[in-house]
Structure formats: structure tokens, C-alpha cells
Design a protein around this motif. Sequence first.
Motif, PDB file in Angstrom:
ATOM      1  N   ASP A  96      -7.593   1.716  -7.403  1.00  0.00           N
ATOM      2  CA  ASP A  96      -6.224   2.118  -7.709  1.00  0.00           C
ATOM      3  C   ASP A  96      -5.674   2.846  -6.486  1.00  0.00           C
ATOM      4  OD1 ASP A  96      -3.957   3.622  -8.510  1.00  0.00           O
ATOM      5  OD2 ASP A  96      -4.664   3.760 -10.570  1.00  0.00           O
ATOM      6  N   THR A 129      -3.797  -2.051   0.282  1.00  0.00           N
ATOM      7  CA  THR A 129      -3.549  -2.064  -1.160  1.00  0.00           C
ATOM      8  C   THR A 129      -4.092  -3.322  -1.823  1.00  0.00           C
ATOM      9  OG1 THR A 129      -1.345  -3.030  -0.839  1.00  0.00           O
ATOM     10  CG2 THR A 129      -1.511  -0.624  -0.878  1.00  0.00           C
ATOM     11  N   PRO A 171      -1.285  -4.360  -6.471  1.00  0.00           N
ATOM     12  CA  PRO A 171      -0.567  -3.333  -7.218  1.00  0.00           C
ATOM     13  C   PRO A 171       0.929  -3.363  -6.926  1.00  0.00           C
ATOM     14  CG  PRO A 171      -1.463  -2.353  -5.249  1.00  0.00           C
ATOM     15  CD  PRO A 171      -1.936  -3.797  -5.260  1.00  0.00           C
ATOM     16  N   GLU A 224     -14.030   1.563  -5.317  1.00  0.00           N
ATOM     17  CA  GLU A 224     -13.680   2.984  -5.378  1.00  0.00           C
ATOM     18  C   GLU A 224     -14.906   3.855  -5.141  1.00  0.00           C
ATOM     19  OE1 GLU A 224     -12.692   5.869  -9.038  1.00  0.00           O
ATOM     20  OE2 GLU A 224     -11.109   4.404  -8.647  1.00  0.00           O
ATOM     21  N   ALA A 275      -7.240  -3.322  -4.508  1.00  0.00           N
ATOM     22  CA  ALA A 275      -7.048  -3.895  -5.846  1.00  0.00           C
ATOM     23  C   ALA A 275      -8.032  -5.036  -6.093  1.00  0.00           C
ATOM     24  CB  ALA A 275      -5.612  -4.383  -6.008  1.00  0.00           C
ATOM     25  N   LYS A 292      -3.891   6.306  -7.121  1.00  0.00           N
ATOM     26  CA  LYS A 292      -4.892   7.335  -7.415  1.00  0.00           C
ATOM     27  C   LYS A 292      -5.594   7.795  -6.139  1.00  0.00           C
ATOM     28  CE  LYS A 292      -9.288   8.027  -9.849  1.00  0.00           C
ATOM     29  NZ  LYS A 292     -10.351   7.357 -10.642  1.00  0.00           N
TER      30      LYS A 292
END
Length: 300
Positions: free
Chosen positions: A200, A191, A252, A170, A195, A203
Amino acid sequence: MPAALDRIRVGSAPDSWGVWFPDDPQQVPWDRFLDEVAEAGYEWIELGPHGYLPTDPARLTDEVVRRDLKVSAGTVFTGLHRGPSVWESTWEHVRQVAALTRAMGARHLVVIPSFWRDDRTARILEPPELTAEQWAHLTRGTERLAHRVRETYGLDIVVHPHADTHLDTETHVEHFLDATDSDLVNLCLDTGHYAYCGGDSVKLIQTYGERIGYLHLKQVDPEILADVVNNGIAFGPAVQRGVMCEPPSGVPALEPVLTAAQALGVELFAIVEQDMYPCAPDRPLPIAQRTRRFLRSCGA
């Protein structure tokens, strides 16, 4: 019934058939991939590694059209953090893929940064953290690439954060987005990779929605991932352990990701990628069929 995700264009890619390389005896032949991705119910595909599918536009057009398929994007790997010295070799690779991508009617070029750790041997190739100078090379080089690709081929680049590259967590992704021009550079949000690296996806979509230009749908097995992280296992061996798993068994959860993407109010490709290299040739099709049914149950 779930709300229809009418802005999401679902597809799949050679990656979901265990294809990582242009030519490898462990991989399914390209014509079998095309037959099976159509049989699984997908309309859109990516080109995969350059040279896996036929590179003659007329032949490839014939092959995809007769299976009622369309191409959403091509993919390139780059090492732009290394500075101007790699520009010419980078462009030589990019122009080949971009020309075929445009010829197939696609509008996107997925750009993946080079690995700091070899994804087959786990050998350390470079330090995992970039210096300030290397970050500047990466951001300015990506903008330069985006401008030239758009001017020359009419394509938009979408940069793909990826495990074992310098664009992964992130913190790194947000740094990259904040340092690049939103008119030129957007993301392919994978995704599973996000992860894998602790991010996230929902987010990110809600915070940087205007920078999300493309999606890869993927999940990770949290138990295998914990072992991978604890033991410092490289991405390639982690895939062989099954870290990327069949939806909806991992993280996720894809329903909230798709809902958040739909809420952006723009059309987005969402291309299924389940890293499975290497895998038995009969394994991908049943997984692809089940995954397509699952995504339909989500409204996509």
C-alpha cells in the motif's frame, strides 16, 4: 480544481516507451523517445538503461537542452546481497552511470536489486528469499554504495523495490528500511511494483515518509495481476500481458499517493513509468499525452 501539488516534479522515462535494454531492435530509437517525451509535455526524464541514450555528456546535454528537457536520475542494477565478491564489478557499472548522471545535473541514482527470476525467460536464478547473511550483505552493501556514490559523485541513492527481486513486499521493504541508515539510504517508491507485490503506497508514505526520496508513478491492472499471482507468472511475461496499465484505469489510485507525497513537505520527483516492453513504436506517445493530462487534472 484540485490543490496544486507544487512540491511534485513530474517526468517520464524510457520505460514508458517500452525501453528496457541499451540496444534492442524492438525498442524505439533514443532520438524518437526524446522528441516524443517532450511533445507529450514532460520536462524531466531519467536516463534509462545505460547506453540507450548517448553516453557522451556534451552530446547528451545538447540533445536534452534543445528539447527543453532535464535529467532527474540515472539507474543501476545491483546484486549486493551476494556479498563482497561482487563489489568491484558493481562499482564499475555504478561509476559509469553515476558519472553521466552527475554530468547531466541530476542528483539521484535509482538502485534496483537484481532479479531472482529472469524477467525475459522466467528462469529461476536464485531462491526468492534471502538468508540472514544475504540480508546483511544487502543492507551493509547498500550503505557502502550510498556512501561512496555520495562522496565521489555527490548523488543520493534511492533504492527501488521491484517485482521478482528480493526487495518487493511490504515485509521485505520494511525490513530493509529498518536495517539501513536513513542518512544514507532512501527509497524510490514505485507505486506499480509495490501494488504488484501487495503493498500500500499511501500507507508506506505515511509510515516511512522520511525515507521516501523519489517516486515512480505506475498502475497495475488488478484482474491481470490476479491471474499473474495465481499462476506464478514472471514479471516479463506479465508485462507482455498488460499487467502495467495506463492511468487512471488501474491501482493504486494516484491522487491519494500524490497528496500523501505532497504532505511530506519536501520536493519529490514523480517519474511516470508504464512498463510496456515490447510494444509497437506508435503506442507510447498517445498514452504519454493522456497520462500527462491526467496528472495535471490531479494538480501535478
